[in-house]
Enzyme design. Structure first.
Site, PDB file in Angstrom:
ATOM      1  N   ASP A 172       2.096  18.754  -2.432  1.00  0.00           N
ATOM      2  CA  ASP A 172       2.048  17.472  -1.768  1.00  0.00           C
ATOM      3  C   ASP A 172       0.701  17.630  -0.699  1.00  0.00           C
ATOM      4  OD1 ASP A 172       2.522  15.689   0.328  1.00  0.00           O
ATOM      5  OD2 ASP A 172       4.668  15.796  -0.308  1.00  0.00           O
ATOM      6  N   ARG A 232       7.686   6.223  -9.575  1.00  0.00           N
ATOM      7  CA  ARG A 232       7.080   5.108 -10.078  1.00  0.00           C
ATOM      8  C   ARG A 232       6.777   5.599 -11.740  1.00  0.00           C
ATOM      9  NH1 ARG A 232      10.026   3.208  -7.285  1.00  0.00           N
ATOM     10  NH2 ARG A 232       9.718   1.764  -5.461  1.00  0.00           N
ATOM     11  N   ASP A 256      13.462   7.463 -15.269  1.00  0.00           N
ATOM     12  CA  ASP A 256      14.054   6.511 -14.666  1.00  0.00           C
ATOM     13  C   ASP A 256      13.158   5.263 -14.274  1.00  0.00           C
ATOM     14  OD1 ASP A 256      16.669   5.068 -13.462  1.00  0.00           O
ATOM     15  OD2 ASP A 256      15.570   5.391 -11.688  1.00  0.00           O
ATOM     16  N   GLU A 261       7.826  -1.437 -16.920  1.00  0.00           N
ATOM     17  CA  GLU A 261       9.292  -1.916 -16.920  1.00  0.00           C
ATOM     18  C   GLU A 261       9.522  -3.172 -16.237  1.00  0.00           C
ATOM     19  OE1 GLU A 261      10.311   1.355 -13.670  1.00  0.00           O
ATOM     20  OE2 GLU A 261      10.963  -0.411 -12.454  1.00  0.00           O
ATOM     21  N   HIS A 293      15.867   2.418 -14.114  1.00  0.00           N
ATOM     22  CA  HIS A 293      15.390   2.222 -12.528  1.00  0.00           C
ATOM     23  C   HIS A 293      16.950   2.186 -11.966  1.00  0.00           C
ATOM     24  CE1 HIS A 293      12.096   1.563  -9.706  1.00  0.00           C
ATOM     25  NE2 HIS A 293      13.020   1.833  -9.156  1.00  0.00           N
TER      26      HIS A 293
HETATM   27  P1  NAD Z   1       8.497  10.021   1.240  1.00  0.00           P
HETATM   28  O1  NAD Z   1       7.375   8.990   1.781  1.00  0.00           O
HETATM   29  O2  NAD Z   1       9.450  10.597   2.020  1.00  0.00           O
HETATM   30  O3  NAD Z   1       7.936  11.130   0.248  1.00  0.00           O
HETATM   31  C1  NAD Z   1       6.730  10.760  -0.379  1.00  0.00           C
HETATM   32  C2  NAD Z   1       6.117  12.389  -0.557  1.00  0.00           C
HETATM   33  O4  NAD Z   1       4.900  12.110  -1.298  1.00  0.00           O
HETATM   34  C3  NAD Z   1       5.323  12.792   0.985  1.00  0.00           C
HETATM   35  O5  NAD Z   1       5.561  13.926   1.262  1.00  0.00           O
HETATM   36  C4  NAD Z   1       3.766  12.326   0.600  1.00  0.00           C
HETATM   37  O6  NAD Z   1       2.968  13.492   1.366  1.00  0.00           O
HETATM   38  C5  NAD Z   1       3.782  12.736  -0.806  1.00  0.00           C
HETATM   39  N1  NAD Z   1       2.281  12.445  -1.231  1.00  0.00           N
HETATM   40  C6  NAD Z   1       1.852  11.305  -1.035  1.00  0.00           C
HETATM   41  N2  NAD Z   1       0.624  11.264  -1.666  1.00  0.00           N
HETATM   42  C7  NAD Z   1       0.614  12.251  -2.714  1.00  0.00           C
HETATM   43  C8  NAD Z   1      -0.227  12.892  -3.496  1.00  0.00           C
HETATM   44  N3  NAD Z   1      -1.106  12.068  -3.694  1.00  0.00           N
HETATM   45  N4  NAD Z   1       0.174  13.868  -4.176  1.00  0.00           N
HETATM   46  C9  NAD Z   1       1.370  14.598  -4.020  1.00  0.00           C
HETATM   47  N5  NAD Z   1       2.009  14.354  -2.868  1.00  0.00           N
HETATM   48  C10 NAD Z   1       1.977  12.929  -2.190  1.00  0.00           C
HETATM   49  O7  NAD Z   1       9.230   9.118   0.187  1.00  0.00           O
HETATM   50  P2  NAD Z   1      10.646   9.382  -0.684  1.00  0.00           P
HETATM   51  O8  NAD Z   1      11.663   8.468  -0.151  1.00  0.00           O
HETATM   52  O9  NAD Z   1      10.900  10.761  -1.058  1.00  0.00           O
HETATM   53  O10 NAD Z   1      10.404   8.622  -1.918  1.00  0.00           O
HETATM   54  C11 NAD Z   1       9.557   9.124  -2.985  1.00  0.00           C
HETATM   55  C12 NAD Z   1       9.311   7.963  -4.033  1.00  0.00           C
HETATM   56  O11 NAD Z   1      10.242   7.796  -4.987  1.00  0.00           O
HETATM   57  C13 NAD Z   1       9.036   6.532  -3.511  1.00  0.00           C
HETATM   58  O12 NAD Z   1       7.681   6.431  -3.336  1.00  0.00           O
HETATM   59  C14 NAD Z   1       9.233   5.790  -4.635  1.00  0.00           C
HETATM   60  O13 NAD Z   1       8.410   5.454  -5.449  1.00  0.00           O
HETATM   61  C15 NAD Z   1      10.330   6.604  -5.507  1.00  0.00           C
HETATM   62  N6  NAD Z   1      11.637   6.196  -5.388  1.00  0.00           N
HETATM   63  C16 NAD Z   1      12.368   5.652  -6.459  1.00  0.00           C
HETATM   64  C17 NAD Z   1      13.733   5.196  -6.475  1.00  0.00           C
HETATM   65  C18 NAD Z   1      14.182   4.984  -7.820  1.00  0.00           C
HETATM   66  O14 NAD Z   1      15.327   4.379  -7.846  1.00  0.00           O
HETATM   67  N7  NAD Z   1      14.006   5.640  -8.907  1.00  0.00           N
HETATM   68  C19 NAD Z   1      14.268   4.900  -5.290  1.00  0.00           C
HETATM   69  C20 NAD Z   1      13.559   5.263  -4.144  1.00  0.00           C
HETATM   70  C21 NAD Z   1      12.323   5.703  -4.312  1.00  0.00           C
END
Ligand code: NAD
Length: 327
Positions: A172, A232, A256, A261, A293
């Site tokens: 991260d 994503r 997912d 998509e 998704h």
């Molecule tokens: P969050 O903001 O709590 O965590 C994201 C993490 O990614 C952070 O710790 C951030 O520092 C890190 N990050 C940012 N840029 C980075 C990089 N270049 N390399 C490595 N790490 C990096 O977000 P979250 O709530 O944990 O959600 C994460 C992702 O999950 C969302 O961005 C969204 O795309 C996805 N999501 C998917 C669904 C689904 O239904 N499939 C639902 C909710 C969220």
């Protein structure tokens, strides 16, 4: 406030009904794009989901319809052109963390299903085939899992997998102290790729993370690696993943989300011919599971999305700042 709810499904109506006491909700089935933006005519706010395309064109259309506020029913916001939104004077708020457990549990469900071939066993047993050939799995205990992105969801995944007895590596841009106290070891991406038996993606889609898993990344991974993407679609270069599956560099793939998509997911396409040959190829592999998704899709998450969306709309209506605002 009058709110145009784009991509509205029956479950959105059910959970957003609580907001009807304070706001006039206009439920619209189409996805937002330039053509559908005028459907918001007369509304002050638009409520958007992940596959609504809030690009400059669509945002201009919304602005012409009188919309000034965007309430996203999602955590991710890569579908919104924030520069254009700022220039057009929109306030934009999201739902930052409705249920990290929903997504984390789905990611682990994909891991377990792929490992133990639950999808194949289910079909076999229904056909009266009780052979175990081809269903051999591995213990998750003592396996190395690499978590990319240790925010709310990545942390929830780490907590679950700690219970399974996995060794946890993470990458991260910021270390999460809660993950450190779980015993997660932060390493660089190359080391995570080369040492992980399972790699699970939980970072946002940004220009830096676009195609994070590409041909070069896959070449650094352990042969037979399992890759899980519930974040994503465009984090994974799908043609490169297909090559990796063909050469068996990738042993299991759980998705997912999918790069393209937008034209497929959230709709019943069962009577249509799928014209996306890349997606169709993915579905031919026995060691690939794709869900549409749905990782977020729990009652708990939808209640929380509705509650926080209501708070965001209330803040817009009152002209007060919202902590969930994207600036
Ligand atoms: P969050 O903001 O709590 O965590 C994201 C993490 O990614 C952070 O710790 C951030 O520092 C890190 N990050 C940012 N840029 C980075 C990089 N270049 N390399 C490595 N790490 C990096 O977000 P979250 O709530 O944990 O959600 C994460 C992702 O999950 C969302 O961005 C969204 O795309 C996805 N999501 C998917 C669904 C689904 O239904 N499939 C639902 C909710 C969220």
């Amino acid at each position: 406030m009058r709110v145009a709810v784009f991509s509205a499904k029956s479950y959105d109506r059910e959970f957003l009904a609580a907001l009807e006491q304070s706001h006039e909700m206009r439920y619209l089935e189409p996805r937002l794009d330039r053509m559908t933006a005028p459907l918001a005519d007369g509304c002050e706010a638009a409520c958007l989901f992940v596959n609504d395309t809030a690009d400059r064109d669509a945002l201009s259309g919304l602005a012409e319809s009188g919309v000034r506020f965007l309430a996203l029913r999602s955590a991710g916001f890569n579908n919104v052109d924030l520069d254009a939104a700022r220039e057009l004077g929109f306030r934009v708020a999201r739902v930052p963390g409705y249920s990290p457990y929903a997504v984390a549990e789905h990611a682990v469900a994909l891991m377990l299903a792929l490992d133990r071939r639950i999808h194949r066993a289910y079909a076999r047993v229904r056909e009266g085939n009780f052979s175990l050939e081809g269903l051999l799995g591995f213990d998750l205990r003592l396996r190395t899992v690499g978590i990319v992105g240790t925010g709310k969801i990545g942390h929830a995944v780490a907590t679950i997998l700690r219970g399974f007895g996995c060794r946890l590596l993470a990458y991260d841009v910021h270390q999460n102290p809660d993950c450190l106290s779980l015993g997660v070891e932060y390493v660089d991406l190359d080391r995570l790729f080369s040492e992980s038996d399972v790699i699970t993606l939980h970072c946002p889609l940004t220009p830096e993370t676009y195609h994070l898993v590409d041909e070069q990344a896959i070449s650094k991974m352990k042969p037979g690696v399992m890759i899980i993407n519930t974040s994503r679609g465009a984090l994974v270069d799908t043609p490169a993943a297909i090559e990796g599956l063909k050469t068996r560099m990738i042993g299991h793939l759980g998705l997912d989300v999918y790069e393209e998509e937008g034209d497929l997911f959230f709709e019943d396409q069962s009577d249509r011919v799928i014209t996306d040959d890349v997606f169709s190829r993915l579905l031919t592999f026995p060691n690939v599971i794709v869900t549409g998704h749905q990782a977020f899709f729990t009652r708990n998450a939808l209640s929380e999305i509705a509650r926080v969306t209501g708070e965001n709309l209330d803040a817009f209506a009152a002209g007060t700042p919202s902590l969930n605002e994207l600036t």
